[in-house]
Design a protein around this motif. Structure first.
Motif, PDB file in Angstrom:
ATOM      1  N   LEU A 108       8.112  -5.626 -18.155  1.00 40.77           N
ATOM      2  CA  LEU A 108       6.912  -4.815 -17.971  1.00 40.77           C
ATOM      3  C   LEU A 108       7.258  -3.478 -17.338  1.00 40.77           C
ATOM      4  CD1 LEU A 108       4.392  -7.527 -16.729  1.00 40.77           C
ATOM      5  CD2 LEU A 108       4.584  -6.509 -18.995  1.00 40.77           C
ATOM      6  N   ARG A 109       8.196  -3.547 -16.405  1.00 42.20           N
ATOM      7  CA  ARG A 109       8.623  -2.326 -15.729  1.00 42.20           C
ATOM      8  C   ARG A 109       9.190  -1.340 -16.742  1.00 42.20           C
ATOM      9  NH1 ARG A 109      12.989  -4.102 -12.035  1.00 42.20           N
ATOM     10  NH2 ARG A 109      14.408  -3.307 -13.605  1.00 42.20           N
ATOM     11  N   ALA A 110       9.918  -1.860 -17.723  1.00 44.06           N
ATOM     12  CA  ALA A 110      10.442  -0.977 -18.765  1.00 44.06           C
ATOM     13  C   ALA A 110       9.299  -0.516 -19.666  1.00 44.06           C
ATOM     14  CB  ALA A 110      11.498  -1.697 -19.589  1.00 44.06           C
ATOM     15  N   TRP A 111       8.353  -1.427 -19.899  1.00 38.40           N
ATOM     16  CA  TRP A 111       7.266  -1.119 -20.832  1.00 38.40           C
ATOM     17  C   TRP A 111       6.389   0.027 -20.331  1.00 38.40           C
ATOM     18  CZ3 TRP A 111       2.019  -0.858 -20.923  1.00 38.40           C
ATOM     19  CH2 TRP A 111       1.451  -0.757 -22.196  1.00 38.40           C
ATOM     20  N   VAL A 112       6.096   0.067 -19.000  1.00 37.24           N
ATOM     21  CA  VAL A 112       5.181   1.093 -18.504  1.00 37.24           C
ATOM     22  C   VAL A 112       5.792   2.494 -18.545  1.00 37.24           C
ATOM     23  CG1 VAL A 112       3.798  -0.405 -17.023  1.00 37.24           C
ATOM     24  CG2 VAL A 112       5.790   0.736 -16.070  1.00 37.24           C
ATOM     25  N   GLY A 113       7.092   2.577 -18.708  1.00 32.98           N
ATOM     26  CA  GLY A 113       7.709   3.891 -18.846  1.00 32.98           C
ATOM     27  C   GLY A 113       7.923   4.594 -17.513  1.00 32.98           C
ATOM     28  N   VAL A 120       3.380   1.418  -9.882  1.00 33.89           N
ATOM     29  CA  VAL A 120       2.795   0.201  -9.323  1.00 33.89           C
ATOM     30  C   VAL A 120       1.371   0.028  -9.843  1.00 33.89           C
ATOM     31  CG1 VAL A 120       2.054  -0.935  -7.189  1.00 33.89           C
ATOM     32  CG2 VAL A 120       4.197   0.325  -7.242  1.00 33.89           C
ATOM     33  N   ASN A 121       0.599   1.109  -9.832  1.00 31.24           N
ATOM     34  CA  ASN A 121      -0.776   1.021 -10.326  1.00 31.24           C
ATOM     35  C   ASN A 121      -0.812   0.634 -11.796  1.00 31.24           C
ATOM     36  OD1 ASN A 121      -1.708   1.688  -7.827  1.00 31.24           O
ATOM     37  ND2 ASN A 121      -2.202   3.815  -8.324  1.00 31.24           N
ATOM     38  N   ALA A 122       0.122   1.189 -12.571  1.00 33.38           N
ATOM     39  CA  ALA A 122       0.169   0.856 -14.000  1.00 33.38           C
ATOM     40  C   ALA A 122       0.491  -0.626 -14.184  1.00 33.38           C
ATOM     41  CB  ALA A 122       1.211   1.721 -14.707  1.00 33.38           C
ATOM     42  N   LEU A 123       1.453  -1.132 -13.409  1.00 33.85           N
ATOM     43  CA  LEU A 123       1.811  -2.551 -13.514  1.00 33.85           C
ATOM     44  C   LEU A 123       0.657  -3.444 -13.085  1.00 33.85           C
ATOM     45  CD1 LEU A 123       5.463  -2.645 -12.175  1.00 33.85           C
ATOM     46  CD2 LEU A 123       4.674  -3.386 -14.413  1.00 33.85           C
ATOM     47  N   THR A 153       0.809  -1.226   0.000  1.00 37.25           N
ATOM     48  CA  THR A 153       0.000   0.000   0.000  1.00 37.25           C
ATOM     49  C   THR A 153       0.836   1.268   0.000  1.00 37.25           C
ATOM     50  OG1 THR A 153      -0.107  -0.040   2.402  1.00 37.25           O
ATOM     51  CG2 THR A 153      -1.903  -1.117   1.233  1.00 37.25           C
ATOM     52  N   GLY A 154       2.157   1.133  -0.045  1.00 32.47           N
ATOM     53  CA  GLY A 154       3.024   2.292   0.106  1.00 32.47           C
ATOM     54  C   GLY A 154       2.948   3.297  -1.026  1.00 32.47           C
ATOM     55  N   ALA A 155       3.469   4.485  -0.753  1.00 32.75           N
ATOM     56  CA  ALA A 155       3.586   5.512  -1.784  1.00 32.75           C
ATOM     57  C   ALA A 155       4.711   5.144  -2.745  1.00 32.75           C
ATOM     58  CB  ALA A 155       3.870   6.862  -1.143  1.00 32.75           C
ATOM     59  N   ALA A 156       5.635   4.318  -2.255  1.00 34.21           N
ATOM     60  CA  ALA A 156       6.661   3.735  -3.113  1.00 34.21           C
ATOM     61  C   ALA A 156       6.810   2.291  -2.682  1.00 34.21           C
ATOM     62  CB  ALA A 156       7.980   4.472  -2.963  1.00 34.21           C
ATOM     63  N   VAL A 157       7.103   1.412  -3.629  1.00 34.89           N
ATOM     64  CA  VAL A 157       7.224  -0.009  -3.325  1.00 34.89           C
ATOM     65  C   VAL A 157       8.580  -0.508  -3.814  1.00 34.89           C
ATOM     66  CG1 VAL A 157       6.239  -2.297  -3.669  1.00 34.89           C
ATOM     67  CG2 VAL A 157       4.731  -0.299  -3.614  1.00 34.89           C
ATOM     68  N   VAL A 158       9.299  -1.196  -2.930  1.00 37.25           N
ATOM     69  CA  VAL A 158      10.598  -1.750  -3.305  1.00 37.25           C
ATOM     70  C   VAL A 158      10.454  -3.262  -3.413  1.00 37.25           C
ATOM     71  CG1 VAL A 158      13.003  -2.045  -2.610  1.00 37.25           C
ATOM     72  CG2 VAL A 158      11.807   0.093  -2.096  1.00 37.25           C
ATOM     73  N   ILE A 159      10.969  -3.835  -4.499  1.00 36.66           N
ATOM     74  CA  ILE A 159      10.961  -5.286  -4.664  1.00 36.66           C
ATOM     75  C   ILE A 159      12.370  -5.789  -4.406  1.00 36.66           C
ATOM     76  CG2 ILE A 159      10.634  -7.170  -6.303  1.00 36.66           C
ATOM     77  CD1 ILE A 159       8.841  -5.061  -7.852  1.00 36.66           C
ATOM     78  N   ILE A 160      12.489  -6.763  -3.501  1.00 36.02           N
ATOM     79  CA  ILE A 160      13.837  -7.216  -3.128  1.00 36.02           C
ATOM     80  C   ILE A 160      13.830  -8.726  -2.933  1.00 36.02           C
ATOM     81  CG2 ILE A 160      13.409  -6.856  -0.650  1.00 36.02           C
ATOM     82  CD1 ILE A 160      16.274  -5.825  -0.417  1.00 36.02           C
ATOM     83  N   ASP A 161      14.918  -9.412  -3.293  1.00 37.52           N
ATOM     84  CA  ASP A 161      15.016 -10.852  -3.083  1.00 37.52           C
ATOM     85  C   ASP A 161      15.141 -11.156  -1.593  1.00 37.52           C
ATOM     86  OD1 ASP A 161      14.861 -11.357  -5.730  1.00 37.52           O
ATOM     87  OD2 ASP A 161      16.917 -12.070  -5.982  1.00 37.52           O
ATOM     88  N   GLY A 168      17.912  -6.328 -12.542  1.00 40.51           N
ATOM     89  CA  GLY A 168      17.136  -7.468 -12.062  1.00 40.51           C
ATOM     90  C   GLY A 168      15.776  -6.990 -11.619  1.00 40.51           C
ATOM     91  N   ASP A 169      15.191  -7.721 -10.673  1.00 41.24           N
ATOM     92  CA  ASP A 169      13.889  -7.294 -10.180  1.00 41.24           C
ATOM     93  C   ASP A 169      14.014  -6.283  -9.055  1.00 41.24           C
ATOM     94  OD1 ASP A 169      12.106  -8.678 -11.853  1.00 41.24           O
ATOM     95  OD2 ASP A 169      12.677 -10.539 -10.881  1.00 41.24           O
ATOM     96  N   PHE A 170      15.217  -6.132  -8.527  1.00 39.16           N
ATOM     97  CA  PHE A 170      15.442  -5.216  -7.413  1.00 39.16           C
ATOM     98  C   PHE A 170      15.204  -3.788  -7.895  1.00 39.16           C
ATOM     99  CE2 PHE A 170      18.896  -3.383  -4.402  1.00 39.16           C
ATOM    100  CZ  PHE A 170      17.945  -3.109  -3.440  1.00 39.16           C
ATOM    101  N   ALA A 171      14.157  -3.154  -7.381  1.00 41.54           N
ATOM    102  CA  ALA A 171      13.808  -1.824  -7.868  1.00 41.54           C
ATOM    103  C   ALA A 171      12.851  -1.140  -6.917  1.00 41.54           C
ATOM    104  CB  ALA A 171      13.149  -1.924  -9.241  1.00 41.54           C
ATOM    105  N   LEU A 172      12.806   0.174  -7.010  1.00 41.43           N
ATOM    106  CA  LEU A 172      11.793   0.951  -6.311  1.00 41.43           C
ATOM    107  C   LEU A 172      10.825   1.498  -7.352  1.00 41.43           C
ATOM    108  CD1 LEU A 172      12.109   3.586  -3.530  1.00 41.43           C
ATOM    109  CD2 LEU A 172      11.071   4.255  -5.681  1.00 41.43           C
ATOM    110  N   LEU A 173       9.531   1.372  -7.049  1.00 37.65           N
ATOM    111  CA  LEU A 173       8.511   1.867  -7.968  1.00 37.65           C
ATOM    112  C   LEU A 173       7.613   2.860  -7.254  1.00 37.65           C
ATOM    113  CD1 LEU A 173       7.402  -1.641  -9.234  1.00 37.65           C
ATOM    114  CD2 LEU A 173       8.899  -0.070 -10.455  1.00 37.65           C
ATOM    115  N   ASP A 174       7.400   3.987  -7.862  1.00 40.12           N
ATOM    116  CA  ASP A 174       6.449   4.937  -7.316  1.00 40.12           C
ATOM    117  C   ASP A 174       5.038   4.373  -7.460  1.00 40.12           C
ATOM    118  OD1 ASP A 174       6.004   7.927  -6.503  1.00 40.12           O
ATOM    119  OD2 ASP A 174       4.513   7.503  -8.051  1.00 40.12           O
ATOM    120  N   ARG A 175       4.112   4.848  -6.654  1.00 40.41           N
ATOM    121  CA  ARG A 175       2.733   4.381  -6.689  1.00 40.41           C
ATOM    122  C   ARG A 175       2.147   4.420  -8.106  1.00 40.41           C
ATOM    123  NH1 ARG A 175      -0.468   0.858  -5.217  1.00 40.41           N
ATOM    124  NH2 ARG A 175       0.843   0.788  -3.384  1.00 40.41           N
ATOM    125  N   VAL A 176       2.455   5.471  -8.875  1.00 38.32           N
ATOM    126  CA  VAL A 176       1.883   5.543 -10.230  1.00 38.32           C
ATOM    127  C   VAL A 176       2.349   4.362 -11.085  1.00 38.32           C
ATOM    128  CG1 VAL A 176       1.408   8.012 -10.417  1.00 38.32           C
ATOM    129  CG2 VAL A 176       3.703   7.169 -10.948  1.00 38.32           C
TER     130      VAL A 176
END
Ligand code: UDP
Ligand code: MG
Length: 331
Positions: free
Chosen positions: A191-196, A175-178, A96-104, A165-173
């Motif tokens: 997909l992360r590259a695709w959403v721009g 995340v919603n797009a993904l 639910t965060g304003a930013a989301v980090v994906i980590i192994d 890799g998958d390690f990344a931080l995504l802003d809420r906008v």
């Protein structure tokens, strides 16, 4: 979703998504390091989303321990092993965060780097991805990764950064797009590259996993690679058409040459086609039919490529909120 917890603080909420498949050997250590690196921060709140991807060891019990002792933990439990990309997808849905980090889960992505990612996010970047600098995996795996990223870059129509890799931080906008993308074979870094969105890479050294074994068998890794290539490129299909066109041109030439040969009775290697009756006919037919087949398969491939694009059901474009001038019309 506001990205703020409880509303009484105006610190942004940062979610950390951790996909876990049989990670009992390392998970406590991972949780400790996450809390150590991020838990004390005063300028953001923390939420850690553990996604149990159908683990068969005590991973789930360990996550339960975290839940019982730490109010910042969220557990998402998949009903079976759906695979890393699916686990990440689930994590993104529930974070639910304003930013989301994906980590192994295995500490191959250093939690300290997250702070640097958050800094970039605060500076206005919406996607901050890690770029693996020095890998410590075996030579074969490194070579496989190296070739894969370069091949994918050549084939895919979008700019997938190499060695990210998958390690990344995504802003809420982002995340919603993904989350809104409906496709099922999810190659997240594609997909992360695709959403721009506004993006930047951060270099980091990738150590070996802190404990336990890699959960990516060669087979799973290969499937991931194929997902990456085939979900983002229909070039392999178009290549059939190219080969078909080239081979039909070559066979037309061969056709003409053979015809001339059999009509003129010139000797090649001391023989003329008349020495073997029926030979010319067979060769001409072979040329003709096989090139026609390749050509037809290529044309079918072009249609399949388009069907494939449609079935992925990705939107034709994504936009940021549209802005309109507030000036009164006629100046
Ligand atoms: N993982 C998962 N489901 C799987 C395989 C892996 O959730 O089917 C998770 C795993 O727990 C880890 C991450 O994906 O957090 C990366 O896996 P791993 O470290 O085994 O891959 P490697 O780093 O060796 O490529
Ligand atoms: Mg790993």
């Amino acid at each position: 979703m506001t990205g703020h917890r409880g509303g009484e603080s105006n610190r942004p909420l940062i979610s950390i998504v951790v996909p876990c498949f049989n990670e009992q050997d390392v998970l406590r250590l991972t949780h400790q390091s996450l809390i150590k690196s991020l838990g004390g921060e005063r300028n953001f709140d923390l939420e850690v989303v553990y996604v149990d991807d159908g683990s068969t060891d005590s991973t789930l019990e360990i996550i339960d321990e975290f839940i019982n002792s730490d109010g910042r933990v969220v557990a998402v439990t998949l009903t079976r092993n759906f695979g890393h990309q699916a686990a990440v997808t689930a994590g993104l849905q529930y974070a639910t965060g304003a930013a989301v980090v994906i980590i192994d889960a295995d500490l191959q992505d250093p939690p300290e780097v997250i702070l640097a990612m958050i800094d970039k996010w605060k500076a206005g970047y919406e996607v901050v991805y890690g770029i693996r600098e020095r890998r410590q995996e075996g030579r074969a795996k490194r070579l496989a990764y190296f070739t894969f990223y370069r091949l994918l870059r050549k084939l895919a129509h979008i700019d997938i950064p190499e060695d990210s890799g998958d390690f990344a931080l995504l802003d809420r906008v982002a995340v919603n797009a993904l989350n809104a993308l409906p496709e099922r074979n999810r190659f997240m870094r594609g997909l992360r590259a695709w959403v721009g969105f506004k993006r930047i890479g951060i270099h980091y050294d990738r150590p070996q996993r802190a404990a336990g074994q890699s959960k990516y068998s060669m087979l799973k890794l290969m499937k991931l690679g194929l997902d990456g290539i085939f979900s983002f490129s229909s070039k392999p299909l178009s290549m059939i058409l190219l080969v078909g066109v080239i081979s039909s041109v070559v066979s037309m030439l061969g056709f003409v040459l053979f015809l001339i040969w059999s009509l003129t009775d010139i000797k090649i290697f001391g023989r003329t086609p008349a020495d073997a009756p029926g030979f010319t006919t067979i060769v001409l037919l072979l040329f003709f039919l096989s090139s026609m087949q390749l050509l037809s398969v290529g044309i079918i491939g072009e249609y399949i490529g388009r069907i494939f694009d449609e079935t992925k059901n990705r939107p034709t474009f994504l936009t940021r909120p549209v802005r309109r001038s507030t000036k009164s019309g006629d100046e």
